[in-house]
Design a protein around this motif. Structure first.
Motif, PDB file in Angstrom:
ATOM      1  N   MET A 248       0.948  -1.240  -0.110  1.00 47.36           N
ATOM      2  CA  MET A 248      -0.136   0.053  -0.076  1.00 47.36           C
ATOM      3  C   MET A 248       0.782   1.249   0.044  1.00 47.36           C
ATOM      4  SD  MET A 248      -3.417  -0.566  -0.042  1.00 47.36           S
ATOM      5  CE  MET A 248      -4.160   0.714   0.513  1.00 47.36           C
ATOM      6  N   ALA A 249       2.143   1.142   0.086  1.00 51.76           N
ATOM      7  CA  ALA A 249       2.870   2.498   0.277  1.00 51.76           C
ATOM      8  C   ALA A 249       2.936   3.221  -0.948  1.00 51.76           C
ATOM      9  CB  ALA A 249       4.585   2.019   0.268  1.00 51.76           C
ATOM     10  N   LEU A 250       2.604   2.851  -2.168  1.00 48.54           N
ATOM     11  CA  LEU A 250       2.626   3.725  -3.215  1.00 48.54           C
ATOM     12  C   LEU A 250       1.324   4.454  -3.149  1.00 48.54           C
ATOM     13  CD1 LEU A 250       4.699   1.748  -6.117  1.00 48.54           C
ATOM     14  CD2 LEU A 250       5.509   3.756  -4.771  1.00 48.54           C
ATOM     15  N   HIS A 251       0.263   3.796  -2.830  1.00 52.01           N
ATOM     16  CA  HIS A 251      -1.016   4.158  -2.959  1.00 52.01           C
ATOM     17  C   HIS A 251      -1.067   5.362  -1.664  1.00 52.01           C
ATOM     18  CE1 HIS A 251      -5.331   4.244  -3.782  1.00 52.01           C
ATOM     19  NE2 HIS A 251      -5.715   3.858  -2.450  1.00 52.01           N
ATOM     20  N   LEU A 252      -0.666   5.030  -0.667  1.00 52.92           N
ATOM     21  CA  LEU A 252      -0.825   5.997   0.492  1.00 52.92           C
ATOM     22  C   LEU A 252       0.028   7.229   0.235  1.00 52.92           C
ATOM     23  CD1 LEU A 252      -0.062   3.562   3.347  1.00 52.92           C
ATOM     24  CD2 LEU A 252      -2.205   4.565   2.797  1.00 52.92           C
ATOM     25  N   GLU A 253       1.029   7.207  -0.263  1.00 59.34           N
ATOM     26  CA  GLU A 253       1.832   8.512  -0.895  1.00 59.34           C
ATOM     27  C   GLU A 253       1.027   9.202  -1.892  1.00 59.34           C
ATOM     28  OE1 GLU A 253       5.023  10.652  -2.833  1.00 59.34           O
ATOM     29  OE2 GLU A 253       3.766   9.190  -3.507  1.00 59.34           O
ATOM     30  N   SER A 254       0.684   8.490  -2.917  1.00 55.68           N
ATOM     31  CA  SER A 254      -0.115   9.380  -3.921  1.00 55.68           C
ATOM     32  C   SER A 254      -1.203  10.045  -3.451  1.00 55.68           C
ATOM     33  CB  SER A 254      -0.496   8.424  -5.130  1.00 55.68           C
ATOM     34  OG  SER A 254      -1.440   7.251  -4.725  1.00 55.68           O
ATOM     35  N   GLU A 255      -1.965   9.507  -2.483  1.00 60.65           N
ATOM     36  CA  GLU A 255      -3.279   9.885  -1.981  1.00 60.65           C
ATOM     37  C   GLU A 255      -3.006  11.429  -0.970  1.00 60.65           C
ATOM     38  OE1 GLU A 255      -5.835   7.291   0.025  1.00 60.65           O
ATOM     39  OE2 GLU A 255      -6.870   6.756  -1.920  1.00 60.65           O
ATOM     40  N   MET A 256      -1.599  11.466  -0.332  1.00 60.32           N
ATOM     41  CA  MET A 256      -1.348  12.157   0.577  1.00 60.32           C
ATOM     42  C   MET A 256      -1.196  13.692  -0.011  1.00 60.32           C
ATOM     43  SD  MET A 256       1.637  12.361   3.370  1.00 60.32           S
ATOM     44  CE  MET A 256       1.752  13.824   4.611  1.00 60.32           C
ATOM     45  N   GLU A 257      -1.811  14.796   0.607  1.00 56.04           N
ATOM     46  CA  GLU A 257      -1.800  16.057  -0.117  1.00 56.04           C
ATOM     47  C   GLU A 257      -0.311  16.731   0.036  1.00 56.04           C
ATOM     48  OE1 GLU A 257      -4.629  19.944   0.588  1.00 56.04           O
ATOM     49  OE2 GLU A 257      -4.511  18.730   2.249  1.00 56.04           O
ATOM     50  N   ASP A 258       0.021  16.534   0.983  1.00 56.04           N
ATOM     51  CA  ASP A 258       1.602  17.268   1.053  1.00 56.04           C
ATOM     52  C   ASP A 258       2.525  16.189   1.015  1.00 56.04           C
ATOM     53  OD1 ASP A 258       3.875  18.826   1.312  1.00 56.04           O
ATOM     54  OD2 ASP A 258       3.433  19.710   3.017  1.00 56.04           O
ATOM     55  N   LYS A 259       2.944  15.584  -0.403  1.00 57.68           N
ATOM     56  CA  LYS A 259       3.485  14.722  -0.356  1.00 57.68           C
ATOM     57  C   LYS A 259       5.086  14.665   0.336  1.00 57.68           C
ATOM     58  CE  LYS A 259       1.112  12.736  -4.380  1.00 57.68           C
ATOM     59  NZ  LYS A 259      -0.018  13.730  -3.954  1.00 57.68           N
ATOM     60  N   ARG A 260       5.587  15.851   0.273  1.00 57.74           N
ATOM     61  CA  ARG A 260       6.934  15.999   0.899  1.00 57.74           C
ATOM     62  C   ARG A 260       7.128  15.580   2.406  1.00 57.74           C
ATOM     63  NH1 ARG A 260       7.399  22.401  -0.024  1.00 57.74           N
ATOM     64  NH2 ARG A 260       5.445  22.017   0.957  1.00 57.74           N
ATOM     65  N   LYS A 261       5.950  15.523   2.970  1.00 60.10           N
ATOM     66  CA  LYS A 261       6.014  15.289   4.350  1.00 60.10           C
ATOM     67  C   LYS A 261       5.799  13.687   4.607  1.00 60.10           C
ATOM     68  CE  LYS A 261       4.845  19.755   6.280  1.00 60.10           C
ATOM     69  NZ  LYS A 261       3.888  20.570   6.946  1.00 60.10           N
ATOM     70  N   PHE A 262       5.351  13.034   3.430  1.00 58.17           N
ATOM     71  CA  PHE A 262       5.017  11.471   3.541  1.00 58.17           C
ATOM     72  C   PHE A 262       5.897  10.740   4.683  1.00 58.17           C
ATOM     73  CE2 PHE A 262       5.104   7.155   2.002  1.00 58.17           C
ATOM     74  CZ  PHE A 262       3.802   6.613   2.514  1.00 58.17           C
ATOM     75  N   GLY A 263       7.236  10.999   4.126  1.00 61.27           N
ATOM     76  CA  GLY A 263       8.440  10.136   4.857  1.00 61.27           C
ATOM     77  C   GLY A 263       8.439  10.473   6.427  1.00 61.27           C
ATOM     78  N   LYS A 264       8.108  11.733   6.887  1.00 56.93           N
ATOM     79  CA  LYS A 264       7.895  12.050   8.157  1.00 56.93           C
ATOM     80  C   LYS A 264       6.689  11.465   8.732  1.00 56.93           C
ATOM     81  CE  LYS A 264       7.068  16.102  11.176  1.00 56.93           C
ATOM     82  NZ  LYS A 264       7.057  17.510  11.146  1.00 56.93           N
ATOM     83  N   ILE A 265       5.616  11.501   8.281  1.00 57.76           N
ATOM     84  CA  ILE A 265       4.430  10.924   8.734  1.00 57.76           C
ATOM     85  C   ILE A 265       4.410   9.318   8.748  1.00 57.76           C
ATOM     86  CG2 ILE A 265       1.913  10.453   8.373  1.00 57.76           C
ATOM     87  CD1 ILE A 265       2.832  13.287   9.163  1.00 57.76           C
TER      88      ILE A 265
END
Length: 428
Positions: A248-265
């Motif tokens: 689900m990693a790619l799907h979760l990242e593509s759904e995030m509004e601010d993708k720059r903060k995906f790694g932190k979250i």
């Protein structure tokens, strides 16, 4: 490297055909905030595997178990980010169209072979999760209704109903109802069940941990810190299974509004889950020691609260079954039925999953088998391989060595852990 430019547009050309990345509700959902992304990561990772952690701690020792859990959590986070970085590199630098799923990424990097390998591992992992659900339901129901507190630990497994074991009776009893709910063409009507499943999971974990904390406070059991090297692969398999959510990693990242903060979250979510898992496994082992069962809820006795918790978990996993099988249906129907709905294929898959559940005696050993085999492949081997193939020209020797090291580690864990788990299942 010879990437196929058509691979990048695969999501566009295959749009009418359901795939493993098709959203559960059948439509594009709005972009997620940081809080919702955290919740989605939690939902994607936390599952029935947590119930086998206390037993894994019993086998490996509590300190070894904690070290394994935290190591696997860190490695899983790193590999999820490898997938994200690989997709970003392909889309931004090499000019590929949107890569929506793990399968798309495999197709982009390695052609049809990459997609086939990812599809096979996705089918095996998702179906494996469902097998573990049925094992849990069968053993738990047999423990609740076909044994008493005075019986031997394994008595509920050997008790019989209508000439067959109690576990088999309950698994066969689930089959006609599973055939019915798995015949539903769309998951729109089943989507609310995912919320119910998460609430039940959290509630049950809270009740179990509170019960265990009370037992530890009154009279904790004798425990060991290290279980020896002989159970290393068993413990790693269970830990990898518990953190399996990389599909689900790619799907979760593509759904995030601010993708720059995906790694932190993602890092915060993984740290929180690791601490929760560690506390759950440690408390269970400290409470019951050598008597810890493969499904920790079997240690809770026969009280009303215990019965409600165990029945709630059974109902939860019963209705989670079709949700987890849906990616399997999409992949199988796409490959063998032109992407069209096929009820007999679905019924055949449900029957096969049920038959496997009937043949596997131990919940914990099966978790180790799935974690060691397909989950190591999906979680460690493929992400490091894809990242190495795409980004090798711009990486230094540290990055190259890290990718190669993870790739080799994943292979070693997969082969050795699978052999160990199969030996435990068939010869113990």
């Amino acid at each position: 490297m010879g990437f196929d430019k058509e691979a990048g547009s695969s999501s566009r050309t295959l749009t009418p055909i359901p795939r493993e990345d098709t959203p559960l509700l059948g439509k594009q959902r709005p972009l997620s905030s940081q809080a919702k992304t955290f919740a989605n990561v939690f939902i994607a990772i936390v599952g029935a595997g947590v119930l086998g952690l206390p037993y894994a701690f019993k086998r490996t020792g509590w300190l070894t178990g904690l070290l394994m859990l935290f190591s696997v959590a860190a490695l899983t986070y790193h590999c999820m980010m490898l997938l994200v970085r690989t997709r970003r590199r392909l889309e931004s630098v090499d000019g590929f169209s949107k890569i929506a799923s793990f399968g798309d990424l495999g197709f982009t990097v390695c052609g049809w072979i990459g997609r086939v390998v990812v599809d096979i591992m996705m089918v095996l992992s998702q179906a494996g999760f469902c097998v573990s659900y049925l094992i849990f339901i069968g053993n738990t129901m047999a423990n609740l209704f076909n044994s008493s507190p005075a019986t031997h630990v394994a008595a509920y497994v050997s008790s019989r109903i209508w000439g067959i074991s109690a576990k088999s009776f309950y698994i066969w009893g689930c089959l006609p109802f599973q055939l019915g709910i798995n015949s539903i063409k769309t998951l729109t009507h089943l989507a609310p069940l995912s919320i119910f499943a998460d609430v039940v999971d959290l509630g049950a974990m809270g009740v179990v941990m509170a019960d265990e904390a009370g037992i530890v406070w009154k009279n904790g059991a004798n425990v060991q810190a290290f279980g020896g090297l002989s159970v290393f692969f068993y413990g790693m398999g269970v830990a990898v299974y518990a953190f399996e959510g990389i599909g689900m990693a790619l799907h979760l990242e593509s759904e995030m509004e601010d993708k720059r903060k995906f790694g932190k979250i993602l890092a915060i979510a993984m740290a929180f889950i690791a601490l929760m898992y560690g506390g759950f496994g440690l408390l269970g082992y400290l409470a019951f020691g050598a008597n810890t069962r493969d499904i920790i809820t079997a240690n809770m006795g026969k009280g009303l609260i215990s019965t409600i918790v165990q029945l709630g978990l059974c109902i939860n996993l019963f209705f989670t079954f079709p949700l987890m099988m849906h990616p399997v249906y999409e992949i199988v129907e796409r490959r063998f039925w032109g992407g069209r709905y096929c009820i007999w294929l679905r019924w055949l898959l449900v029957l096969l999953v049920s038959l496997v559940a009937l043949m596997v005696p131990n919940f914990g050993d099966f978790l180790s088998l799935i974690g060691s085999s397909v989950c190591c492949g999906l979680g460690f081997v493929l992400p490091s391989l894809f990242h190495l193939l795409v980004c090798k020209e711009e990486m230094g020797w540290i990055g190259l060595s890290t990718d190669v090291g993870i790739f080799v580690l994943g292979l070693v864990l997969a082969v050795s852990g699978t052999w160990y788990a199969l030996t435990e299942i068939f010869f113990s």
